[in-house]
Design an enzyme around this catalytic site. Structure first.
Site, PDB file in Angstrom:
ATOM      1  CG  ASP A  81      -1.926  -1.611  -0.255  1.00 56.05           C
ATOM      2  OD1 ASP A  81      -2.292  -2.158   0.799  1.00 56.05           O
ATOM      3  OD2 ASP A  81      -2.224  -0.449  -0.544  1.00 56.05           O
ATOM      4  CD  GLU A 137       2.722   3.932  -0.230  1.00 48.73           C
ATOM      5  OE1 GLU A 137       2.788   5.044  -0.803  1.00 48.73           O
ATOM      6  OE2 GLU A 137       1.935   3.700   0.703  1.00 48.73           O
TER       7      GLU A 137
END
Length: 371
Positions: free
Chosen positions: A66, A125
């Site tokens: 990520d 997120e």
């Protein structure tokens, strides 16, 4: 490779979901300096997919990292701290990306048998990059869609060299929760002419605390946390608007549906009791991360044999991770990697031990070589 330098550069340019423009550009610049004969790179929004050709491939192994940061003001006082005030890599994604770069470099320098695709995924997120990235791969770049997929997440509480995972459920279903209440404000001296949303929100907050304790099977697990309540403007005006912000976490999708149904029933009741309007927004919702049993066992078996690595069985956690959208359709494994930080995930003083960078890059190259 100077992985520490790369990590520190990434740490200084934290960007939130789908705004990782500088991050993408920096990663592309680093990758452009590698020999290009074995690699193919494609962009997806603010993310990247990089395929490395193996010597005699029988499958395509996926590695996902990520890219995004959090809206947190950094307080580490490090010399390389965030240059974007109000944003920080407080979940370790700068570490994740750097390990992926280290792995990519090793795969180019020391090719393995199989092809490997490294997915630099934005917006973990929020609002959630894994699902649209997966669907784009399926429709537009099916030759980049892996046969199996792996990922790690840093664990501040574990020492460097420790890796942990488990077969089956690792992380929970998660959903954000935002509830807005709209009534009628007015002067504090004339409360009978108003519909007070501070009172309505306070009542709702207390009722929401009964959802898990009285509506979820005690043998199941669920969390409903309201982390923020805001209402009103000044002390002598009755609040016309209030807002609750929280999170829902469950171990099964059935429990998630049950919790949401109960939340909606409470909201309808509050509307009736307080003569107001209530709007619910579930924000980003993530699936549970379920590790493939065979792949997880093979991973732990390999890790237990590597010098300098301690393999442990992890407990399932209420942590949320959109990697679950990959493991929903692709056999995969996510694991914890220790980074020995005194401060935990999402903390403004998180400071991972950079020794993990070379260690995990070497470890993953060896694992893919044997997989």
């Amino acid at each position: 490779m100077e992985l520490v330098r790369i990590r520190r550069a990434l740490h200084q340019i934290p960007e939130i979901g789908f705004q990782e423009v500088k991050t993408q550009a920096y990663l592309m610049d680093i990758i452009s300096q590698f020999p290009q004969e074995r690699i193919e790179l494609v962009k997806w929004r603010t993310g990247l997919a990089v395929k490395v050709r193996g010597d005699n491939p029988t499958k395509l192994i996926g590695w996902r990292t990520d890219m995004d940061a959090l809206a947190i003001m950094e307080e580490t006082e490090l010399e390389f701290q965030s240059q974007h005030p109000g944003f920080m890599h407080a979940c370790g994604h700068d570490i994740h990306m750097t390990i992926a770069i280290g792995l990519l470099h090793k795969l180019i320098d020391e090719p393995i048998q199989d092809d490997v695709v490294i997915l630099f995924q934005p917006a973990e997120e929020g609002p959630g990059g894994a699902l649209p990235f997966r669907e784009w791969l399926k429709t537009d770049k099916p030759d980049f869609l892996p046969d199996c997929i792996y990922a790690l997440h840093i664990a501040p509480e574990l020492p460097v060299g420790t890796v942990g995972t488990r077969s089956g459920l690792l992380f929970a279903n998660t959903s954000e929760l935002f509830i807005d209440l709209h009534g009628k404000g007015g002067h504090a001296a004339f409360p009978h002419l108003t519909e007070d949303m501070a009172i309505a929100a306070a009542s709702m907050l207390m009722q929401l605390q009964t959802v898990v304790s009285r509506n979820v099977n005690p043998m199941d697990s669920a969390v409903l946390t309201i982390g923020k309540l805001s209402a009103g403007t000044v002390q002598n005006i009755i609040a016309e608007h209030a807002r609750l912000e929280g999170t829902i976490r469950t171990l099964t999708s059935e429990s998630m549906s049950q919790v949401k149904q109960r939340i909606e029933a409470i909201c309808r009741a509050v509307e009736q009791a307080n003569n107001c309007q209530v709007h619910i927004d579930y924000g980003s919702s993530y699936l549970e991360v379920k590790n493939n049993e065979t792949l997880a066992e093979n991973f732990l078996r390999y890790a237990s044999q590597v010098k300098g690595i301690q393999a442990i069985q992890s407990d399932a956690a209420m942590t949320g991770e959109d990697f679950g959208y990959f493991t929903e359709q692709i056999p995969g494994v996510m694991f914890w990697a220790g980074v020995s930080s005194a401060y935990g995930l999402h903390h403004s003083k998180l400071n991972p031990d950079e020794q993990v960078l070379e260690l995990m890059s070497d470890f993953l190259h060896g694992f893919f070589l044997k997989s």
